[in-house]
Design an enzyme around this catalytic site. Structure first.
Site, PDB file in Angstrom:
ATOM      1  CE1 TYR A 138      32.806  -6.970  50.704  1.00 43.36           C
ATOM      2  CE2 TYR A 138      30.893  -6.513  52.067  1.00 43.36           C
ATOM      3  CZ  TYR A 138      32.005  -6.067  51.387  1.00 43.36           C
ATOM      4  OH  TYR A 138      32.315  -4.739  51.385  1.00 43.36           O
ATOM      5  CE  LYS A 190      48.132  -6.445  43.977  1.00 44.71           C
ATOM      6  NZ  LYS A 190      48.797  -5.174  43.618  1.00 44.71           N
ATOM      7  CG  ASP A 224      47.818  -1.987  42.534  1.00 40.41           C
ATOM      8  OD1 ASP A 224      47.297  -2.522  41.532  1.00 40.41           O
ATOM      9  OD2 ASP A 224      48.940  -2.315  42.954  1.00 40.41           O
ATOM     10  CG  ASP A 248      33.052  -1.778  50.047  1.00 36.99           C
ATOM     11  OD1 ASP A 248      32.072  -1.024  49.967  1.00 36.99           O
ATOM     12  OD2 ASP A 248      33.792  -1.847  51.046  1.00 36.99           O
ATOM     13  CG  ASP A 252      33.117   4.403  49.495  1.00 32.82           C
ATOM     14  OD1 ASP A 252      32.032   3.945  49.077  1.00 32.82           O
ATOM     15  OD2 ASP A 252      33.308   4.700  50.694  1.00 32.82           O
TER      16      ASP A 252
HETATM   17  C1  IPM Z   1      28.392  -0.612  50.615  1.00 37.52           C
HETATM   18  C2  IPM Z   1      28.693  -0.619  52.087  1.00 37.52           C
HETATM   19  C3  IPM Z   1      28.468  -2.015  52.628  1.00 37.52           C
HETATM   20  C4  IPM Z   1      29.424  -2.959  51.920  1.00 37.52           C
HETATM   21  C5  IPM Z   1      28.615  -2.119  54.158  1.00 37.52           C
HETATM   22  C6  IPM Z   1      27.730  -1.123  54.871  1.00 37.52           C
HETATM   23  C7  IPM Z   1      28.358  -3.518  54.641  1.00 37.52           C
HETATM   24  O1  IPM Z   1      29.973  -0.155  52.324  1.00 37.52           O
HETATM   25  O2  IPM Z   1      27.239  -0.890  50.247  1.00 37.52           O
HETATM   26  O3  IPM Z   1      29.284  -0.330  49.814  1.00 37.52           O
HETATM   27  O4  IPM Z   1      30.565  -3.135  52.353  1.00 37.52           O
HETATM   28  O5  IPM Z   1      29.021  -3.522  50.910  1.00 37.52           O
HETATM   29 MN    MN Z   2      31.006   0.532  50.567  1.00 41.51          MN
END
Ligand code: IPM
Ligand code: MN
Length: 353
Positions: A138, A190, A224, A248, A252
């Site tokens: 990032y 990793k 993983d 990140d 999710d």
């Molecule tokens: C999150 C999002 C952001 C990230 C994007 C929108 C830049 O996916 O907050 O998880 O990758 O951090």
């Molecule tokens: Mn994200």
């Protein structure tokens, strides 16, 4: 202690303004009930402003935001703006320039919420991911040469320094101790492939654990494998600490196991500065303006903000109100299927608070 808080609000794009409005409604109810003051100051940063002015964050915005007690964010991302511009120009810039080096993402299944994980319930899915929030790929370090030719080279570097690793680990150990559950901190990395970066993380992890946190049990998982166990045995986890990119991705996955984007909340935290709280879900353009999006993630982010400000009773009250609504009212968290409108959900939570 000054119990009067000034909060900067960035409703942002898409459904951001709708969910933030409900979060503010609930925060005001909590403030009234728990006797503290809370004032909101709105900023129009986002896609609309960018298309009007060509500006992502105006000059002086960061310095202005530094004066607040916290920031509440809706969503950033606009269908008519090329991907990356708003994300980098607003969200990531705020995280970096306000040095919000922790991204705190609880993965918690509330009673009454459906999970895609078979045979798992709220007693199995309750852990926290601490995602490092200012390093890794990032940072934007890298580049491209010979672009457009068959020899094109693209490089994007995974960068960490010891200071970044140590401050993140310190936060994670302290958090695990304070959480006081299984007292187990898992490093997700990793080490078998990324032998430079995760050697640094692993050494720092054990050095700090040995010297300062002997009461905290340490575990290590490859990223993983972490994904497999988050699905198969989420009850193993207490607190997971990981790098920016891995964090990140796994959050999710975590979010979907707790019922999805309608409920997942997060905080971008600078323990020594100004922190910013946001629902993990995006701007959901197709539901914009329809009063159908689920505001619970934004409301839960507001609760995280209050906890961060030291208003733990009010934060708990909001969380309990969310649980009341997920248990007794909403049957499906998805937009349009809640059986209630966005504003009705906000009203129900606020009333319960
Ligand atoms: C999150 C999002 C952001 C990230 C994007 C929108 C830049 O996916 O907050 O998880 O990758 O951090
Ligand atoms: Mn994200």
């Amino acid at each position: 202690m000054n119990r009067n808080y000034n909060i900067a609000v960035i409703p942002g794009d898409g459904t951001g303004p709708e969910v933030v409005k409900e979060s503010i409604k609930v925060l005001k109810a909590a403030a009234g009930r728990h006797n503290f003051g809370i004032n909101f100051y709105e900023y129009d940063f986002g896609g609309e402003r960018y298309m009007r002015t060509g500006e992502t964050l105006p000059e002086g915005a960061i310095d202005e935001l530094k004066k607040f007690d916290a920031i509440l964010l809706g969503a950033i991302g606009h269908p008519d703006v090329k991907p990356g511009i708003l994300e980098k120009g607003i969200l990531l810039r705020l995280r970096f320039e306000l040095d919000q080096y922790i991204n705190l993402r609880p993965v918690k299944l509330y009673p009454g919420v459906k999970t895609p994980l078979k045979d798992k319930g709220p007693e199995h899915i309750d852990y926290v991911v601490i995602r490092e929030n200012t390093g890794d790929v990032y940072t934007g370090s890298g580049g491209v040469t010979m672009k457009g030719t068959p020899h094109e080279v693209a490089i994007q570097n995974m960068i960490y320094n010891r200071m970044q690793v140590d401050r993140c680990l310190k936060y994670a150990f302290e958090y695990t101790r304070k959480r006081n559950r299984k007292k187990t901190l898992a490093l997700c990395g990793k080490t078998n492939v990324l032998t430079y970066v995760f050697d640094l993380w692993e050494r720092a992890f054990h050095e700090m654990g040995n010297t300062l946190y002997p009461d905290i049990k340490r575990e290590y998982y490859h990223v993983d494998a972490t994904c497999m166990w988050m699905v198969k045995n989420p009850e193993w986890f207490d607190v997971i600490v990981t790098t920016n990119m891995f964090g990140d991705i796994i959050t999710d996955l975590g979010a979907i196991t707790q019922g999805g984007m309608g409920i997942a909340a997060g905080g971008n935290i600078n323990p020594e500065g100004v922190s910013m709280f946001e629902p993990i879900g995006g701007s959901a353009p197709k539901y914009t303006g329809k009063n159908v999006i689920n505001p619970l993630a934004a409301i839960a982010s507001g609760a995280m903000m209050l906890e961060h400000l030291g208003e733990e009773n009010a934060a708990n009250a909001i969380e309990n109100a969310i649980i009341y609504v997920t248990t007794n009212k909403i049957k499906d968290l998805s937009a349009g299927k809640m059986g209630y409108s966005t504003t009705e959900v906000g009203d129900m939570v606020a009333e319960k608070v």
